[in-house]
Design an enzyme around this catalytic site. Structure first.
Site, PDB file in Angstrom:
ATOM      1  N   CYS A   1       3.754  -2.948  -3.018  1.00 56.46           N
ATOM      2  CA  CYS A   1       3.124  -2.795  -4.434  1.00 56.46           C
ATOM      3  C   CYS A   1       2.373  -3.901  -4.861  1.00 56.46           C
ATOM      4  O   CYS A   1       2.803  -5.156  -5.104  1.00 56.46           O
ATOM      5  CB  CYS A   1       4.510  -2.329  -5.234  1.00 56.46           C
ATOM      6  SG  CYS A   1       3.928  -2.504  -6.972  1.00 56.46           S
ATOM      7  N   GLU A   2       1.022  -3.620  -5.224  1.00 59.32           N
ATOM      8  CA  GLU A   2       0.137  -4.801  -5.619  1.00 59.32           C
ATOM      9  C   GLU A   2       0.686  -5.420  -7.099  1.00 59.32           C
ATOM     10  O   GLU A   2       0.128  -6.584  -7.348  1.00 59.32           O
ATOM     11  CB  GLU A   2      -1.309  -4.665  -5.564  1.00 59.32           C
ATOM     12  CG  GLU A   2      -1.711  -3.387  -6.695  1.00 59.32           C
ATOM     13  CD  GLU A   2      -2.754  -3.181  -6.612  1.00 59.32           C
ATOM     14  OE1 GLU A   2      -3.872  -2.598  -7.773  1.00 59.32           O
ATOM     15  OE2 GLU A   2      -3.680  -2.853  -5.383  1.00 59.32           O
ATOM     16  N   HIS A   3       1.547  -4.874  -7.719  1.00 63.29           N
ATOM     17  CA  HIS A   3       1.894  -5.434  -8.969  1.00 63.29           C
ATOM     18  C   HIS A   3       2.933  -6.187  -9.020  1.00 63.29           C
ATOM     19  O   HIS A   3       3.394  -6.983  -9.603  1.00 63.29           O
ATOM     20  CB  HIS A   3       2.137  -4.119  -9.947  1.00 63.29           C
ATOM     21  CG  HIS A   3       1.223  -3.054 -10.245  1.00 63.29           C
ATOM     22  ND1 HIS A   3       1.042  -1.706 -10.139  1.00 63.29           N
ATOM     23  CD2 HIS A   3      -0.281  -3.228 -10.171  1.00 63.29           C
ATOM     24  CE1 HIS A   3       0.207  -1.246 -10.495  1.00 63.29           C
ATOM     25  NE2 HIS A   3      -0.969  -2.222 -10.418  1.00 63.29           N
ATOM     26  N   HIS A   4       4.007  -5.897  -7.965  1.00 61.39           N
ATOM     27  CA  HIS A   4       5.188  -6.914  -7.975  1.00 61.39           C
ATOM     28  C   HIS A   4       5.570  -7.462  -6.723  1.00 61.39           C
ATOM     29  O   HIS A   4       6.278  -7.991  -6.434  1.00 61.39           O
ATOM     30  CB  HIS A   4       6.486  -5.695  -8.334  1.00 61.39           C
ATOM     31  CG  HIS A   4       6.362  -5.156  -9.726  1.00 61.39           C
ATOM     32  ND1 HIS A   4       5.953  -3.765  -9.797  1.00 61.39           N
ATOM     33  CD2 HIS A   4       6.371  -5.764 -10.760  1.00 61.39           C
ATOM     34  CE1 HIS A   4       5.900  -3.824 -11.326  1.00 61.39           C
ATOM     35  NE2 HIS A   4       6.371  -4.484 -11.828  1.00 61.39           N
TER      36      HIS A   4
ATOM     37  N   GLN B   1       0.029   3.502  -4.627  1.00 61.86           N
ATOM     38  CA  GLN B   1       0.050   4.646  -3.588  1.00 61.86           C
ATOM     39  C   GLN B   1      -1.273   5.447  -3.876  1.00 61.86           C
ATOM     40  O   GLN B   1      -1.513   6.148  -3.075  1.00 61.86           O
ATOM     41  CB  GLN B   1       1.459   5.349  -3.724  1.00 61.86           C
ATOM     42  CG  GLN B   1       1.773   6.596  -3.005  1.00 61.86           C
ATOM     43  CD  GLN B   1       3.113   6.939  -3.079  1.00 61.86           C
ATOM     44  OE1 GLN B   1       3.973   6.551  -3.447  1.00 61.86           O
ATOM     45  NE2 GLN B   1       3.111   8.492  -2.717  1.00 61.86           N
TER      46      GLN B   1
ATOM     47  N   HIS C   1       9.733   3.651  -3.921  1.00 59.25           N
ATOM     48  CA  HIS C   1       9.082   2.168  -4.514  1.00 59.25           C
ATOM     49  C   HIS C   1      10.135   1.277  -5.075  1.00 59.25           C
ATOM     50  O   HIS C   1      10.900   1.794  -5.982  1.00 59.25           O
ATOM     51  CB  HIS C   1       8.269   2.507  -5.719  1.00 59.25           C
ATOM     52  CG  HIS C   1       6.788   2.989  -5.316  1.00 59.25           C
ATOM     53  ND1 HIS C   1       5.762   2.443  -5.098  1.00 59.25           N
ATOM     54  CD2 HIS C   1       6.787   4.417  -4.831  1.00 59.25           C
ATOM     55  CE1 HIS C   1       4.712   3.232  -4.840  1.00 59.25           C
ATOM     56  NE2 HIS C   1       5.463   4.499  -4.626  1.00 59.25           N
TER      57      HIS C   1
ATOM     58  N   CYS D   1      10.181  -1.437  -6.696  1.00 56.21           N
ATOM     59  CA  CYS D   1       9.895  -1.780  -7.925  1.00 56.21           C
ATOM     60  C   CYS D   1      10.523  -1.044  -8.864  1.00 56.21           C
ATOM     61  O   CYS D   1      10.726  -1.649 -10.118  1.00 56.21           O
ATOM     62  CB  CYS D   1       8.429  -2.115  -8.050  1.00 56.21           C
ATOM     63  SG  CYS D   1       7.364  -0.715  -7.997  1.00 56.21           S
TER      64      CYS D   1
END
Length: 186
Positions: free
Chosen positions: A75-78, A116, A144, A146
């Site tokens: 995940c590019e956020h976490h 995704q 996920h 996250c």
């Protein structure tokens, strides 16, 4: 100053309150750096090298489906993993793609920092570009970390995304056949 990835991991260990010199962590920055490079090796993959000429003439103009392609991404956020499976279909127009190449296209994009929704679109558009198919469909189902390990901590949630191009978007019957064949319709 260009610092190595391992040095950054060492800083992370210190930042979370650990001692990077203790026995169990001495080699962790290097191991973590190697793992991250592997998990993100999609950035170094070339589409031409991955396909490697595995596009073959065929008179088949019926749906081709590769189901349950395992995928592992971050995940590019976490920077936490998400894992799942992709179902990819296309309708050939004179050329078919080597079977393993469909899975490799999934890997090219899954092995990058992702969300995704974008992963699904990148796979579909790339299969369309390579094959010039009459239509392409991609469905991804993933869990996920996250969402499972932090935040709402929902252990059984599964995210499903889809992209339908060409005949799969234009024809409800074609879309229905695909969804039925991958077991997503009763």
């Amino acid at each position: 100053m260009n610092r190595s990835l391992a040095e950054h991991y060492r800083d992370i260990l210190v930042g979370v309150g650990e001692n990077p010199e203790r026995e169990g962590l001495r080699d962790t920055p290097e191991r973590a750096a190697k793992a991250m490079q592997y998990l993100c090796n999609g950035y170094t993959m070339s589409l031409e090298e991955v396909i490697n000429g595995a596009l073959f003439e065929s008179l088949n103009d019926e749906m081709v489906i590769v189901r349950d392609i395992e995928l592992y991404s971050l995940c590019e956020h976490h920077l936490l993993p998400f894992t799942g499976k992709a179902h990819v279909a296309y309708i050939p127009t004179g050329r078919v793609l080597g079977l393993s190449k469909v899975a490799r296209v999934v890997d090219i994009f899954a092995r990058r920092l992702q969300i995704q929704e974008n992963l699904t679109k990148q796979i579909a558009e790339t299969i369309q570009l390579i094959t010039d198919a009459a239509g392409v469909a991609v469905v991804i189902e993933a869990k996920h970390m996250c969402m499972m390990m932090r935040g709402v901590e929902k252990q059984n949630s599964v995210m499903t995304t889809s992209v339908m191009l060409g005949a799969f978007r234009e024809s409800p019957a074609t879309r229905h056949e695909f969804l039925q064949l991958i077991g997503r319709l009763g």
